[in-house]
Scaffold this motif. Structure first.
Motif, PDB file in Angstrom:
ATOM      1  N   ARG A 258       7.558  38.588  23.834  1.00  0.00           N
ATOM      2  CA  ARG A 258       8.157  37.676  22.867  1.00  0.00           C
ATOM      3  C   ARG A 258       9.498  37.171  23.392  1.00  0.00           C
ATOM      4  NH1 ARG A 258       3.481  36.848  20.285  1.00  0.00           N
ATOM      5  NH2 ARG A 258       2.586  38.811  19.562  1.00  0.00           N
ATOM      6  N   HIS A 259      10.017  36.153  22.740  1.00  0.00           N
ATOM      7  CA  HIS A 259      11.257  35.549  23.216  1.00  0.00           C
ATOM      8  C   HIS A 259      12.408  36.533  23.266  1.00  0.00           C
ATOM      9  CE1 HIS A 259       9.905  31.456  23.646  1.00  0.00           C
ATOM     10  NE2 HIS A 259       9.320  31.512  22.467  1.00  0.00           N
ATOM     11  N   HIS A 260      12.515  37.430  22.274  1.00  0.00           N
ATOM     12  CA  HIS A 260      13.674  38.314  22.266  1.00  0.00           C
ATOM     13  C   HIS A 260      13.662  39.239  23.481  1.00  0.00           C
ATOM     14  CE1 HIS A 260      10.684  41.003  20.366  1.00  0.00           C
ATOM     15  NE2 HIS A 260      11.442  41.991  20.830  1.00  0.00           N
TER      16      HIS A 260
ATOM     17  N   PHE B  24       6.371  30.664  46.415  1.00  0.00           N
ATOM     18  CA  PHE B  24       5.525  30.304  45.276  1.00  0.00           C
ATOM     19  C   PHE B  24       5.819  31.202  44.078  1.00  0.00           C
ATOM     20  CE2 PHE B  24       3.347  28.944  49.093  1.00  0.00           C
ATOM     21  CZ  PHE B  24       3.036  27.622  48.790  1.00  0.00           C
ATOM     22  N   GLU B  25       6.340  30.611  43.035  1.00  0.00           N
ATOM     23  CA  GLU B  25       6.640  31.346  41.810  1.00  0.00           C
ATOM     24  C   GLU B  25       5.354  31.530  41.007  1.00  0.00           C
ATOM     25  OE1 GLU B  25       8.281  33.429  40.457  1.00  0.00           O
ATOM     26  OE2 GLU B  25       9.879  32.630  39.184  1.00  0.00           O
ATOM     27  N   THR B  26       5.238  32.664  40.379  1.00  0.00           N
ATOM     28  CA  THR B  26       4.069  32.983  39.567  1.00  0.00           C
ATOM     29  C   THR B  26       4.355  32.738  38.093  1.00  0.00           C
ATOM     30  OG1 THR B  26       4.857  35.270  39.751  1.00  0.00           O
ATOM     31  CG2 THR B  26       3.007  34.649  41.121  1.00  0.00           C
ATOM     32  N   LEU B  27       3.301  32.716  37.295  1.00  0.00           N
ATOM     33  CA  LEU B  27       3.484  32.550  35.859  1.00  0.00           C
ATOM     34  C   LEU B  27       4.336  33.672  35.293  1.00  0.00           C
ATOM     35  CD1 LEU B  27      -0.162  31.550  34.885  1.00  0.00           C
ATOM     36  CD2 LEU B  27       1.818  30.020  34.950  1.00  0.00           C
ATOM     37  N   VAL B  28       4.028  34.883  35.705  1.00  0.00           N
ATOM     38  CA  VAL B  28       4.802  36.068  35.333  1.00  0.00           C
ATOM     39  C   VAL B  28       5.439  36.581  36.609  1.00  0.00           C
ATOM     40  CG1 VAL B  28       4.725  38.374  34.320  1.00  0.00           C
ATOM     41  CG2 VAL B  28       3.150  36.594  33.518  1.00  0.00           C
ATOM     42  N   SER B  29       6.755  36.772  36.578  1.00  0.00           N
ATOM     43  CA  SER B  29       7.482  37.127  37.781  1.00  0.00           C
ATOM     44  C   SER B  29       7.956  38.575  37.710  1.00  0.00           C
ATOM     45  CB  SER B  29       8.679  36.175  37.948  1.00  0.00           C
ATOM     46  OG  SER B  29       9.278  36.336  39.210  1.00  0.00           O
ATOM     47  N   GLN B  30       8.716  38.992  38.709  1.00  0.00           N
ATOM     48  CA  GLN B  30       9.305  40.331  38.735  1.00  0.00           C
ATOM     49  C   GLN B  30      10.802  40.221  38.980  1.00  0.00           C
ATOM     50  OE1 GLN B  30       7.099  43.432  40.877  1.00  0.00           O
ATOM     51  NE2 GLN B  30       5.476  41.964  41.240  1.00  0.00           N
TER      52      GLN B  30
ATOM     53  N   SER C  86       7.200  30.615  30.217  1.00  0.00           N
ATOM     54  CA  SER C  86       8.347  31.073  29.438  1.00  0.00           C
ATOM     55  C   SER C  86       7.948  32.141  28.428  1.00  0.00           C
ATOM     56  CB  SER C  86       8.997  29.887  28.704  1.00  0.00           C
ATOM     57  OG  SER C  86       8.044  29.234  27.878  1.00  0.00           O
ATOM     58  N   ARG C  87       6.682  32.164  28.058  1.00  0.00           N
ATOM     59  CA  ARG C  87       6.181  33.196  27.147  1.00  0.00           C
ATOM     60  C   ARG C  87       4.665  33.274  27.286  1.00  0.00           C
ATOM     61  NH1 ARG C  87       4.064  32.026  22.244  1.00  0.00           N
ATOM     62  NH2 ARG C  87       5.089  33.810  21.279  1.00  0.00           N
ATOM     63  N   TRP C  88       4.099  34.365  26.765  1.00  0.00           N
ATOM     64  CA  TRP C  88       2.641  34.526  26.778  1.00  0.00           C
ATOM     65  C   TRP C  88       2.222  35.392  25.609  1.00  0.00           C
ATOM     66  CZ3 TRP C  88       5.844  35.756  30.847  1.00  0.00           C
ATOM     67  CH2 TRP C  88       6.199  37.091  30.997  1.00  0.00           C
ATOM     68  N   ASP C  89       0.983  35.226  25.197  1.00  0.00           N
ATOM     69  CA  ASP C  89       0.424  35.982  24.073  1.00  0.00           C
ATOM     70  C   ASP C  89      -0.965  36.482  24.431  1.00  0.00           C
ATOM     71  OD1 ASP C  89       2.345  35.715  21.721  1.00  0.00           O
ATOM     72  OD2 ASP C  89       2.112  33.617  22.296  1.00  0.00           O
ATOM     73  N   LEU C  90      -1.330  37.596  23.812  1.00  0.00           N
ATOM     74  CA  LEU C  90      -2.652  38.193  23.992  1.00  0.00           C
ATOM     75  C   LEU C  90      -3.317  38.325  22.634  1.00  0.00           C
ATOM     76  CD1 LEU C  90      -4.745  39.575  25.849  1.00  0.00           C
ATOM     77  CD2 LEU C  90      -3.491  41.721  25.498  1.00  0.00           C
ATOM     78  N   SER C  91      -4.567  37.910  22.557  1.00  0.00           N
ATOM     79  CA  SER C  91      -5.292  37.991  21.288  1.00  0.00           C
ATOM     80  C   SER C  91      -5.499  39.444  20.880  1.00  0.00           C
ATOM     81  CB  SER C  91      -6.645  37.279  21.405  1.00  0.00           C
ATOM     82  OG  SER C  91      -7.448  37.903  22.407  1.00  0.00           O
ATOM     83  N   ASP C  92      -5.772  39.650  19.598  1.00  0.00           N
ATOM     84  CA  ASP C  92      -5.922  41.004  19.066  1.00  0.00           C
ATOM     85  C   ASP C  92      -7.055  41.775  19.731  1.00  0.00           C
ATOM     86  OD1 ASP C  92      -3.806  40.602  17.376  1.00  0.00           O
ATOM     87  OD2 ASP C  92      -5.055  40.066  15.647  1.00  0.00           O
ATOM     88  N   ASP C  93      -8.094  41.071  20.196  1.00  0.00           N
ATOM     89  CA  ASP C  93      -9.216  41.765  20.836  1.00  0.00           C
ATOM     90  C   ASP C  93      -8.984  42.004  22.331  1.00  0.00           C
ATOM     91  OD1 ASP C  93      -9.511  39.234  21.879  1.00  0.00           O
ATOM     92  OD2 ASP C  93     -11.516  38.881  21.038  1.00  0.00           O
TER      93      ASP C  93
ATOM     94  N   ARG D  34       7.126  26.688  31.233  1.00  0.00           N
ATOM     95  CA  ARG D  34       8.466  26.197  30.915  1.00  0.00           C
ATOM     96  C   ARG D  34       8.560  24.693  31.164  1.00  0.00           C
ATOM     97  NH1 ARG D  34      12.608  29.000  32.586  1.00  0.00           N
ATOM     98  NH2 ARG D  34      11.541  30.985  32.996  1.00  0.00           N
ATOM     99  N   ASP D  35       9.367  24.029  30.367  1.00  0.00           N
ATOM    100  CA  ASP D  35       9.480  22.572  30.450  1.00  0.00           C
ATOM    101  C   ASP D  35      10.106  22.107  31.758  1.00  0.00           C
ATOM    102  OD1 ASP D  35       8.378  22.304  27.927  1.00  0.00           O
ATOM    103  OD2 ASP D  35      10.322  22.337  26.914  1.00  0.00           O
ATOM    104  N   ASP D  36      10.968  22.949  32.367  1.00  0.00           N
ATOM    105  CA  ASP D  36      11.704  22.512  33.557  1.00  0.00           C
ATOM    106  C   ASP D  36      11.056  22.949  34.863  1.00  0.00           C
ATOM    107  OD1 ASP D  36      12.175  25.174  33.101  1.00  0.00           O
ATOM    108  OD2 ASP D  36      14.350  25.092  33.429  1.00  0.00           O
ATOM    109  N   ALA D  37       9.796  23.384  34.815  1.00  0.00           N
ATOM    110  CA  ALA D  37       9.113  23.815  36.039  1.00  0.00           C
ATOM    111  C   ALA D  37       8.636  22.595  36.823  1.00  0.00           C
ATOM    112  CB  ALA D  37       7.930  24.705  35.689  1.00  0.00           C
TER     113      ALA D  37
END
Length: 538
Positions: free
Chosen positions: A12-14, A67-73, A85-92, A101-104
């Motif tokens: 989440r964003h926080h 090459f930057e990845t969607l999720v980085s380290q 900038s964020r990601w979500d996973l469904s309940d299942d 991100r808008d500036d990519a």
């Protein structure tokens, strides 16, 4: 990243704000330089810098910067926001949604889109790409069939909802999937470039990239220069102006350069016989930490190979004195290994070679019996070729193994080549015994065990196949409960070890030389050190 939940929690964003704040602190603590060049000994010459065709850690170190990845380290190895900038996973646990991100943007100024991510994943799974870690993406809907050439890439469970939203549909919940998305081979690629030129597109000064650095110069067997990418979304936070990578394979040469100040970081292994001396001389510049990586010898198991006989494989394992190698030849704290999955790996995989607890005299007696039953002995020796790549300690280990096996009537012919040729021969199955170092792509036993499943990179190289083993590894990937999954992983590993499918030697420790003027370099079990967090004190 070690997962303590059945599958990774959506970020989440926080959480991103907290991690961004931590990264900002790391950067502000380190003194920045207006013009900084970092000089790195990278260990070997890359065979390629195409992120989906690399297989060596010396290649991946460079590719991560391009090459930057969607999720980085981040600097500590934790997963943080990258191009997403964020990601979500469904309940299942089956549907991942990533918001870019808008500036990519690419280094040529074109926007990076979800369509680029879809294009990249499809290319990754195409059989002709021969991606080394393609099996890590099999949880995606239809990925396995595409990689086997049984389905069209367009059927992959990945689609662009719009330019900024990517949806990935899995066939089963997968605990480590977010880690796989953080790997360089899964980075979005510039479709507008590759649809015109898919072979020779990684060219100095012309390669379109998304990472913190661009490819400026590539002088084979001499150096590779990366320059800061002004189009990178976090370019203002990158302290280095350029990084120069040198392909030094000789530890002594790398050490001499480091001592004279010609190198800031050296990743070529410190010579084992000089470790204690160097620790006294170099102090805190010599960094040592556990690593999710395994040093082993790969057997060629094909019918025409003498190592297709399990009796020979067991005998060689029995006669191998691992503690002599770790304690006397190397002496850097490596753990003698009777398994494939390093003990520091998350996930709880156990198991060991069946003969691991036998006394050495008993082991040698059993080994001689096995070799005699296979038709070999001092009066009828077995001649084997053993491949290793150029490095002083690799040679020491190969020579030691040859001496350990000599009493069994085994004559070993050593073949030494530089890293690119060595690993090319392994991929082609052109070996009998071959030194291999497997550095984890993800911190999960599947990364090691999956390589020996049918279609995995180690299985393709060695010719190993065991349907029961495949089934157990597959079940472990589909299992959510951590304890049940650990049991399946342990059973799978034991199958592999009962087959004596390889000759494990030790769990790696990571040794690196890092100058006192380097700030922001942190030891991590996965040995990932993004240059965007590093600065130099002049």
């Amino acid at each position: 990243m070690t997962n303590t939940t059945p599958f990774p929690r959506p970020v989440r964003h926080h959480s991103l704000f907290k991690r961004a704040a931590l990264t900002a602190c790391l950067l502000t603590i380190a003194p920045l330089s207006m013009a900084a060049t970092l000089r790195i000994d990278n260990g070997a010459e890359p065979g390629t810098l195409d992120p989906q065709k690399t297989s060596g850690v010396w290649e991946t170190r460079i590719v991560r910067e391009l090459f930057e990845t969607l999720v980085s380290q981040d600097a500590t190895g934790e997963l943080v926001a990258g191009l997403a900038s964020r990601w979500d996973l469904s309940d299942d646990g089956l549907t991942w949604t990533f918001e870019l991100r808008d500036d990519a943007q690419w280094s040529d100024g074109e926007p990076i889109t979800a369509g680029d991510a879809v294009f990249s994943l499809r290319r990754l799974l195409r059989p002709e790409t021969t991606a080394h870690n393609a099996n890590l993406y099999y949880p995606i809907e239809n990925a396995r069939a595409i990689n086997a050439g049984e389905a069209a890439p367009e059927t992959l469970g990945a689609r662009a909802l719009d330019d900024h939203h990517l949806e990935i549909q899995l066939e089963r919940p997968t605990a480590w999937f977010l880690q796989a998305i953080a790997m360089p081979e899964a980075a979005p690629l510039p479709e507008h470039v590759l649809r015109e030129q898919d072979e020779r597109w990684v060219i100095p000064g012309r390669t379109v990239v998304s990472g913190a650095f661009t490819l400026s110069e590539w002088s084979p067997q001499d150096h590779i220069t990366l320059e800061k990418n002004p189009q990178f979304y976090a370019a203002d936070d990158v302290a280095l102006d350029e990084a120069i990578f040198y392909p030094l394979e000789e530890a002594s040469a790398a050490l001499n350069r480091f001592r004279t100040g010609a190198l800031d970081i050296s990743y070529t292994s410190v010579p084992g016989g000089r470790f204690e001396q160097l620790r006294r001389e170099l102090g805190e510049t010599l960094r040592v930490n556990p690593m999710v990586a395994e040093y082993f010898y790969m057997f060629n198991l094909r019918p025409e190979s003498p190592l297709s006989d399990i009796r020979v494989r067991e005998a060689l394992n029995l006669a191998t004195r691992r503690e002599v190698i770790t304690d006397q030849l190397l002496g850097m704290g490596q753990t003698p290994s009777y398994w494939l999955v390093p003990r520091v790996t998350a996930g709880g995989a156990e198991g060991a070679l069946p003969t691991a607890q036998m006394a050495m005299d008993e082991r040698m007696a059993r080994a001689r019996e096995l070799m005699q039953a296979a038709g070999f002995g001092p009066n009828n020796p077995l001649t084997l070729t053993l491949r290793y790549n150029t490095l002083e300690d690799h040679k020491k280990i190969a020579v030691a193994l040859a001496a350990m096996w000599k009493p069994l009537g085994v004559d070993v012919a050593l073949i030494n080549t530089e890293a690119a040729s060595h690993y090319a021969a392994i991929r082609e199955g052109d070996f009998q015994l071959a030194r291999y170092g497997m550095v984890a792509t993800i911190d999960d036993p599947y990364d090691f065990l999956g390589s020996y499943t049918t279609g995995g990179s180690s299985a393709l190289s060695s010719g190993y196949h065991n349907a029961d083993y495949d089934r157990l590894v597959e079940q472990s990937s589909e299992t959510i409960d951590p304890s049940a999954r650990a049991e399946l992983l342990t059973r799978a590993q034991q199958h592999l070890l009962d087959d004596y499918a390889l000759l494990p030697l030790y769990d790696y420790v990571n040794t690196a030389l890092v100058s006192e003027r380097v700030h922001g370099w942190a030891p991590t079990p996965m040995d990932v050190h993004p240059l965007r967090y590093i600065s130099l004190e002049e």
